[in-house]
Every structure is written in C-alpha cells, then in structure tokens.
Design a protein around this motif. Structure first.
Motif, mmCIF file in Angstrom:
data_model
loop_
_atom_site.group_PDB
_atom_site.id
_atom_site.type_symbol
_atom_site.label_atom_id
_atom_site.label_comp_id
_atom_site.label_asym_id
_atom_site.label_seq_id
_atom_site.Cartn_x
_atom_site.Cartn_y
_atom_site.Cartn_z
ATOM 1 N N GLU A 214 0.862 -1.191 0.000
ATOM 2 C CA GLU A 214 0.000 0.000 0.000
ATOM 3 C C GLU A 214 0.891 1.231 0.000
ATOM 4 N N GLY A 215 0.332 2.364 -0.415
ATOM 5 C CA GLY A 215 1.026 3.643 -0.290
ATOM 6 C C GLY A 215 2.056 3.899 -1.381
ATOM 7 N N THR A 216 2.931 4.862 -1.104
ATOM 8 C CA THR A 216 3.917 5.322 -2.093
ATOM 9 C C THR A 216 4.771 4.183 -2.645
ATOM 10 N N TYR A 217 5.074 3.196 -1.810
ATOM 11 C CA TYR A 217 6.012 2.148 -2.209
ATOM 12 C C TYR A 217 5.314 0.867 -2.677
ATOM 13 N N THR A 218 4.061 0.974 -3.111
ATOM 14 C CA THR A 218 3.312 -0.213 -3.529
ATOM 15 C C THR A 218 4.055 -1.027 -4.585
ATOM 16 N N VAL A 219 4.540 -0.342 -5.613
ATOM 17 C CA VAL A 219 5.205 -1.046 -6.716
ATOM 18 C C VAL A 219 6.441 -1.780 -6.222
ATOM 19 N N LEU A 220 7.137 -1.164 -5.297
ATOM 20 C CA LEU A 220 8.344 -1.784 -4.757
ATOM 21 C C LEU A 220 7.976 -3.055 -3.998
ATOM 22 N N GLY A 221 6.893 -2.954 -3.207
ATOM 23 C CA GLY A 221 6.445 -4.106 -2.428
ATOM 24 C C GLY A 221 6.025 -5.251 -3.328
ATOM 25 N N GLU A 222 5.284 -4.925 -4.391
ATOM 26 C CA GLU A 222 4.830 -5.976 -5.303
ATOM 27 C C GLU A 222 6.010 -6.704 -5.926
ATOM 28 N N ASP A 223 7.041 -5.944 -6.304
ATOM 29 C CA ASP A 223 8.172 -6.618 -6.925
ATOM 30 C C ASP A 223 8.968 -7.416 -5.901
ATOM 31 N N GLY A 224 8.978 -6.932 -4.654
ATOM 32 C CA GLY A 224 9.600 -7.702 -3.585
ATOM 33 C C GLY A 224 8.952 -9.078 -3.475
ATOM 34 N N VAL A 225 7.620 -9.096 -3.489
ATOM 35 C CA VAL A 225 6.891 -10.362 -3.404
ATOM 36 C C VAL A 225 7.228 -11.247 -4.602
ATOM 37 N N ARG A 226 7.345 -10.625 -5.784
ATOM 38 C CA ARG A 226 7.725 -11.419 -6.966
ATOM 39 C C ARG A 226 9.095 -12.058 -6.779
ATOM 40 N N GLY A 227 10.016 -11.304 -6.178
ATOM 41 C CA GLY A 227 11.349 -11.860 -5.920
ATOM 42 C C GLY A 227 11.257 -13.085 -5.039
ATOM 43 N N PHE A 228 10.453 -13.002 -3.975
ATOM 44 C CA PHE A 228 10.287 -14.117 -3.053
ATOM 45 C C PHE A 228 9.689 -15.322 -3.773
ATOM 46 N N GLN A 229 8.685 -15.037 -4.620
ATOM 47 C CA GLN A 229 8.028 -16.147 -5.331
ATOM 48 C C GLN A 229 8.985 -16.820 -6.310
ATOM 49 N N THR A 230 9.852 -16.013 -6.931
ATOM 50 C CA THR A 230 10.852 -16.590 -7.835
ATOM 51 C C THR A 230 11.710 -17.603 -7.076
ATOM 52 N N ALA A 231 12.079 -17.230 -5.849
ATOM 53 C CA ALA A 231 12.901 -18.149 -5.055
ATOM 54 C C ALA A 231 12.114 -19.397 -4.671
ATOM 55 N N MET A 232 10.826 -19.232 -4.359
ATOM 56 C CA MET A 232 10.005 -20.393 -3.985
ATOM 57 C C MET A 232 9.956 -21.407 -5.118
ATOM 58 N N LYS A 233 9.909 -20.888 -6.358
ATOM 59 C CA LYS A 233 9.870 -21.795 -7.508
ATOM 60 C C LYS A 233 11.131 -22.621 -7.573
ATOM 61 N N LYS A 234 12.261 -21.989 -7.203
ATOM 62 C CA LYS A 234 13.527 -22.688 -7.310
ATOM 63 C C LYS A 234 13.715 -23.697 -6.171
ATOM 64 N N TYR A 235 13.370 -23.290 -4.953
ATOM 65 C CA TYR A 235 13.688 -24.121 -3.803
ATOM 66 C C TYR A 235 12.570 -25.107 -3.447
ATOM 67 N N GLY A 236 11.391 -24.902 -4.008
ATOM 68 C CA GLY A 236 10.283 -25.771 -3.633
ATOM 69 C C GLY A 236 9.777 -25.403 -2.254
ATOM 70 N N ASN A 237 8.792 -26.158 -1.752
ATOM 71 C CA ASN A 237 8.260 -25.751 -0.452
ATOM 72 C C ASN A 237 8.241 -26.898 0.553
ATOM 73 N N LYS A 238 9.196 -27.788 0.444
ATOM 74 C CA LYS A 238 9.280 -28.881 1.423
ATOM 75 C C LYS A 238 10.704 -28.974 1.958
ATOM 76 N N PHE A 239 10.843 -28.946 3.275
ATOM 77 C CA PHE A 239 12.161 -29.095 3.874
ATOM 78 C C PHE A 239 12.068 -30.124 4.979
ATOM 79 N N GLY A 240 12.764 -31.232 4.794
ATOM 80 C CA GLY A 240 12.742 -32.296 5.800
ATOM 81 C C GLY A 240 11.334 -32.788 6.045
ATOM 82 N N GLY A 241 10.527 -32.885 4.986
ATOM 83 C CA GLY A 241 9.167 -33.401 5.134
ATOM 84 C C GLY A 241 8.188 -32.369 5.663
ATOM 85 N N LYS A 242 8.681 -31.182 5.902
ATOM 86 C CA LYS A 242 7.765 -30.143 6.386
ATOM 87 C C LYS A 242 7.440 -29.169 5.265
#
Lengths: 416, 335
Positions: free
Chosen positions: A35-63
């Motif tokens: 929200e606010g002045t930095y909305t675009v920055l925040g959205e791209d931050g989330v995209r960065g995180f999602q890019t990493a999720m695609k690479k690392y997957g979402n399971k670690f030690g069965g969790k």
C-alpha cells in the motif's frame, strides 16, 4: 493479481491447516509495502520471493512451507501492525519483511519482544536496524543504504569530475543512510555537498522543491523512490530542468525505469549505485533475471528484477538454505536454524553474501549508469563492481562509531 | 466593501497591509540583505505560483464535492475514487487516441456515469440518513479502490503531457538583476499555468451558471428548501441526478489534470478525498467561493511549507483546518 492469487493460495492453505498436523508445517509470514507510495516496490519484492520459492520448492525435511501474506505502507506503525498480526494471530515461525527503512528499525525492536520467532529482513536498508542495539533474532541478507552507495562518491569525483553537489531526499532513515554513504566517500575525496533538502515521504507536488534547487552545483543527487520519484521527474521535466543527476538506489531502479509515461527519460545517463546492476554479466545474475522473467508474464513484472525483488530473493535464499541445512527442524527454539543462518555464505544473484557479527550482510556493490536499450526500455549499466562491502564501509569500527547515526545533518561533509 | 471596512477597521487594515506586502514581494527586486535572510526570490515566487496552481487542482476536486453536499447534504466519501477512476480513464484514452484534450471528455463522461449510478442506486435509497450514507460510501470507496488495483495494478501512471505544454514559459516577474544590469525573468512550467487557467475558467463558469441561469436558480432554490421546490413542480430528483453527475464528472476531469502534472496510483483516491474534505471544511461546506478560497489556502500552505518548513509541511494544512474550526467552525465563507 499476484497478490490476490497468493492471498487465495494462503487462504486455501489456511483452510487445509485445520486438517493437517501443525508440526508438519513451517509457517512463514511474508510482508512488504503493498500500500502507499512504495506499492510497486512491495509488489516486486513479493515477486522476488516467489521466484525463489519456484527454485527451492516448499518442502524441507518433510515439512511444508506455508506462506501467510501481510502488508504495510512504509510507516513504522503499519509494519509493526503487520508483524504483530502475523506473529500473534497467525502464529508464524518465521517472518520475512519489512521493505522500507523506518519499518526495519521498528520491526527490529518488535523482534526483541518475540525471541521465539526468527525475523529475516525483506529489503529495508536503514543502518540503525542492525548497527544500533541489534536484535539477536533479526537477520539481514541485504546491505544497508550506505553500503549501497559504496563507490559512488569516488566515481563521481574522479571519473565525472563533480566537485559540488546538492541532495534532495525523502525525510526518513533509509535516505539518511544513503546520503551518509555518499557523503563519507564524496566529501572524503574532497567534494562538497552545499545543500541537503529533505521532503516528506509521499510528497506529490515537487514544484517548489525543484525551484529551490541550487543552480551553482555540478550535479544533483536524488534520494527518492516509488511514486515520489516519478512525480519529481515528471515535474522536473516540465520545469525545464537541465542539471546532471545522481541517483540513489531506489531512484535508479526498475520500479522507476519502467514507470508508465516518459518522465523516466530524465534519468538517461544518470550515475547511481545500488546492490545490483541490471546488465551485470555474472552467470548467477543472468540466471536470476531469466528465472524472474520466466516466473511471470511480461505485463505482470518489470523487464528486469528491481532491487527489491533481488533483496526479497536474497532473503528467501537465506531462509530456504538455512532450512535445508537443519532439515526443516525448528524444534529446539530455532537454535540450530539461527546458527545455520549466521554461518551461511550465499551465492546470491548480486554477488556473494555473508553475515557479520550483527547478522548484517557483507556483499557486493555496483556503480551504474542509465542506458536505453534502443527499444525504449531503460536499464542500469554496470560501470564498476565493488566486492566485500561491510557495514562500516572499510572504516575502523571505533572510528566509524564516532561519525554518528545517519540523520538529516550527519555526517558532516568532511574527511573522517 | 465599505460596510466591511466600517465594521471591521482593524481586520481591513491588516488585510490591506498583507496585500501590500505580498505585492511588494512579488514585484520588487529583493535587496540582497533581505535575500540573505529569506532565501531567493525565485524560490518564493515559485512556491507562491505552485501553491496557486495546486490550489487550482484541489478546487476542481473539491468544488464537485461541495456542490453535491450543498444541494443534497450527501457526504460522498467515494469522491476520491471518482478522481482516481477519471485519471485511469484519461490515461487509457491518451494511450489509445493520443489526444490529451479528448481524454478530459472521456474522463468527465465516465466519472459522471459512475456518479449517476451511485446517486441512483445508493444515495436515493437513503436520503437524509447521514450516517448510513457516510458508512456506505466509505465501503464503496474501498471496493472501488480494490477493483482499480485489480485492473490497473499498483503502477504509477503518468499521463503524457502534449508537446505544446511541455517546458517552461517566461513570466513577467524579475527575480534578480545580473551584474550587467540585465534583468533575469522567472521561468515557469506552461502546463501548470494551463491547469490554473482551466480551473479559473471552470470556477467562473460554475459561478455564472449558479447565479445567472435558470438551472442555477433551481439549484440554489433546492439548496435552500428542496421540499418547497419539489412542491412547485420541479423534478427535484432529476436535478439531484444531474448535479451529482456534474460533480462526479469534475472529479474525473481533475483526475486527468492530476495525472498530467503529478501521477496517479493506488492511494491517490484517499489523498484527494482528504484534501477536498480539508478544503471544504476550511472554505465552508456547500459554498463554491469557499471551495476556491480553501483550495488556494491549502495549496499555498503546502507549497510554502515544503520550502520554508519542510519538516512541518504535512502538519500545516491540518493546522489551518484546526484554526478555522476553532474560530469559525462553519467555514470561512459559509453563509
């Protein structure tokens, strides 16, 4: 859209959480300025995180990793509210965030009241966050604003021949830290900063600020970001401004370079420094750019990841590699996990990252110039790479401490 | 005028002195000693002009707000959303047709249509119920904001300024005298002058229509006593609908203006809602001249504040509001 689909995913996950056994999951709260002045920055931050999720997957030690989203608006109280909601209501184990400078300082203080939760900074870059009274459970895998200016002062003094500059910046901790880094180097080399103007975060009408810019300087440094930066550039062009510009790390960034309209063209040729350079040839960077581009359709992303995407990606790398090391085991009150985080050496897209004793990143910095790729897309072209930039910027820690905490007037323009 | 002077001799003297000092500040060449204390004349003049032009934008948004309130006693807290909606429509029109002027028409019509829907489906059903209207319009503004975020994303949209409005113009004010004796004239962005001229024209036109035409007469009569008016056979609901559409259309047009010399993005809706609230509270709810005065004061306060007291610039506008509420709670020009 992404926010929404992610929110939906989080919601479905929440519903499923009732049936699955709680110990099978690791809850991660992710928040940014959506929200606010930095909305675009925040959205791209989330995209960065999602890019990493695609690479690392979402399971670690069965969790399984369960992501719960939060949102703030670059004010410290909104960030604490977001963090508090994630910790106290959603009962997350780990928080990734916040994005903006003042938020970082506030969340660091909040982190101390919840030693059972591990905090990984999203993108905020105020020096104070990890330098003054750091929280033992707060880790920052990105450099601070001053580190992101490493090399800039010397470059504009020696290569560009600027001797006198003035600065315009948003009135909060991250920009103080940026000007701090610039001033130490530039003034240390013999340059002069004649005037520092501070404008409130979220300023939309810069008419008078532009008129008050001094005309007897070689260049003007702009420490603005998000909507403020676009408005400044737009009105600067309308006022017929011709001065040479120097950019801060979120001023010359894809969040601004790909804004709609032609205001951004005022930035062509602008020198800047940041924790990344869009054209860097290193294979790790090129691979990251490709992963980012592949992860989202062109109209839902920038041509190339912004600094915030890179920061959140780095934070996610820290999180996932740390979890991989302990095999998803947080049962000992995060002890092993935190030890793993502290000892990580990340081969991040923007160069190697390791943490110092305050859990603050030591990394690589880039001096860049803005170029046009010939098709109307603007990029920052790398002109200099500075490896191993520490938070004390190469100063002896005791001497560095004497300079003081970045503020409107600190540091003075002199050689320390 | 004379009556005012006779009734308030001290106030009149004060106002005359202020006007005289202001004229001197604008037209005289500042002596060097004065510049040393007060800063450059260029900066001051720019801040004043910026304040006036920003006031022009605020006036465009707030006049529609105050008109609707004056006639229907509707506090439309979705007014900011109409502004943002108009801005996005304007951007899309410029992107498709390339015509800046045409985008005003589209934004006006689009926002007016949205306004008609709001009036017809929402306000008409809860006439005279202030609290319900307020809560419902807050809800609508949140829904609209999220819908627009969904459609347009969080990006910053800046409407392309047409070529003939780009760049600075020379103003007839001397800001300094060079050592050669040559006068340095002030330069100022043309686009802001155009925006200011447009808002003056719209303001005057509104005043003329309200005070000199038959429609204006009906509207003014409606403001005073709408039951009496409707019993005389005037289709009052139609008047309401038209005024609401016009006020909403003005907000939409203001969105194009705002998108041209600032930018539009999520969050601008609440910013302009807040600005118009402050403007009409200062100027007086329901008064068009009040909206003009309020917009001017708030614009000047913001711009002069951003130069001379940047740290407190944000507080200044609210300070004005507090002072006005304390000494003249009905607003400066309210009847």
């Amino acid at each position: 859209m992404i926010k929404r689909s992610l929110g939906l995913a989080a919601f479905t996950a929440l519903l499923l959480a009732g049936t699955a056994h709680a110990a099978d999951k690791i809850k991660v709260g992710l928040f940014a300025t959506l929200e606010g002045t930095y909305t675009v920055l925040g959205e791209d931050g989330v995209r960065g995180f999602q890019t990493a999720m695609k690479k690392y997957g979402n399971k670690f030690g069965g969790k399984e990793i369960e992501i719960i989203m939060g949102s703030s608006d670059a004010t410290p109280d909104s960030a604490v509210r977001a963090a508090r909601k994630l910790v106290e209501q959603d009962k997350v184990d780990i928080i990734v965030g916040p994005l903006s400078g003042d938020e970082g300082i506030a969340v660091k203080d909040y982190a101390k009241t919840h030693p059972e939760v591990t905090f990984i900074n999203g993108g905020s870059g105020a020096q104070e966050t990890t330098y003054v009274d750091p929280a033992p459970n707060f880790f920052r895998f990105n450099m601070d604003g001053a580190q992101w200016q490493a090399g800039l002062g010397t470059y504009i003094y020696k290569d560009k021949g600027y001797r006198k500059i003035a600065t315009v910046g948003e009135d909060y901790s991250f920009i103080y830290t940026q000007v701090f880094g610039l001033a130490l180097e530039f003034c240390g080399a013999g340059g002069q900063i004649t005037n520092r103007q501070w404008v409130p975060l979220g300023t939309k009408d810069f008419g008078s600020v532009i008129a008050a810019l001094p005309d007897d300087v070689d260049a003007i440094y702009l420490g603005l970001g998000g909507g403020d930066a676009v408005n400044f550039l737009n009105q600067y062009q309308q006022a017929g401004g011709k001065a040479k510009l120097i950019g801060g790390s979120i001023m010359v960034d894809q969040t601004i370079l790909s804004a709609k309209g032609n205001a951004k063209n005022a930035l062509l040729g602008t020198v800047a420094a940041s924790g990344q350079g869009d054209t860097w040839e290193a294979p790790s960077w090129q691979a990251f750019v490709k992963a980012y581009q592949d992860a989202f359709p062109p109209e839902k992303r920038f041509p190339s990841p912004s600094l915030l995407a890179t920061n959140y990606y780095g934070a996610a790398m820290g999180l996932f590699e740390g979890l991989a090391k302990v095999n998803g085991d947080l049962s000992d009150g995060h002890k092993k996990f935190r030890a793993a985080l502290a000892s990580l050496v990340l081969d991040a897209p923007n160069g190697q990252i390791k943490l110092d004793s305050n859990r603050q990143a030591i990394g690589t910095n880039f001096v860049t110039e803005v170029i046009d790729d010939g098709k109307g897309t603007l990029y920052s072209k790398v002109v200099k790479v500075i490896p191993n930039v520490s938070q004390t910027l190469g100063y002896d820690p005791a001497a560095f401490a004497k300079i003081g905490i970045p503020s409107r007037t600190v540091p003075e323009c002199k050689k320390y | 005028m004379r009556r005012f002077i006779e009734r308030h001799p001290l106030w009149s003297l004060f106002i005359i002195v202020v006007i005289f000092v202001f004229l001197w500040l604008v037209f005289a060449t500042w002596p060097p000693g004065f510049e040393a204390i007060f800063g450059k004349k260029k900066v001051f003049l720019n801040a004043v002009l910026n304040g006036i032009t920003l006031g022009g934008l605020y006036f465009l948004v707030a006049s529609g707000f105050t008109l609707i309130f004056g006639l229907m006693r509707n506090v439309n807290l979705a007014h900011g959303s109409l502004y943002l909606f108009g801005g996005y429509m304007g951007f899309k029109t410029v992107a498709w047709t390339g015509s800046w002027l045409f985008s005003f028409v589209v934004a006006f019509v689009a926002a007016a249509l949205l306004g008609i829907i709001l009036q017809y489906l929402v306000f008409r059903r809860m006439e005279g119920q202030d609290l319900r209207q307020t809560l419902v319009t807050i809800g609508i503004s949140i829904v609209l904001a999220d819908l627009m975020l969904w459609i347009f994303g969080g990006d910053f949209y800046q409407i392309q300024t047409p070529d003939w409005l780009v760049g600075p113009a020379q103003m007839p004010f001397v800001t300094a005298i060079k050592s050669s004796g040559e006068a340095v004239y002030m330069t100022y962005p043309i686009v802001r002058l155009a925006i200011f001229a447009a808002s003056v024209v719209i303001g005057l036109a509104m005043w003329l229509v309200l005070n000199r035409s038959k429609i204006g007469m009906i509207i003014r009569a409606g403001v005073d006593d709408k039951d009496m008016l409707s019993s005389m056979g005037v289709p009052i609901q139609l008047v309401f609908l038209l005024v609401f559409a016009f006020g909403a259309g003005l907000a939409g047009m203001a969105g194009v203006v705002g998108g041209t010399f600032q930018s539009i993005s999520p969050g601008e809706d609440t910013r302009f809602l807040l600005a118009s609230l402050v403007v009409v509270i200062v100027g007086g709810m329901g008064s068009i001249p009040g909206a003009a005065l309020g917009a001017l004061l708030i614009g000047l306060a913001e711009q002069l504040g951003s130069v001379y007291a940047p740290t407190y610039a944000v507080v200044l506008t609210f300070l004005i509001m507090v002072v006005v509420l304390a000494i003249r709670p009905q607003g400066l020009l309210a009847r």
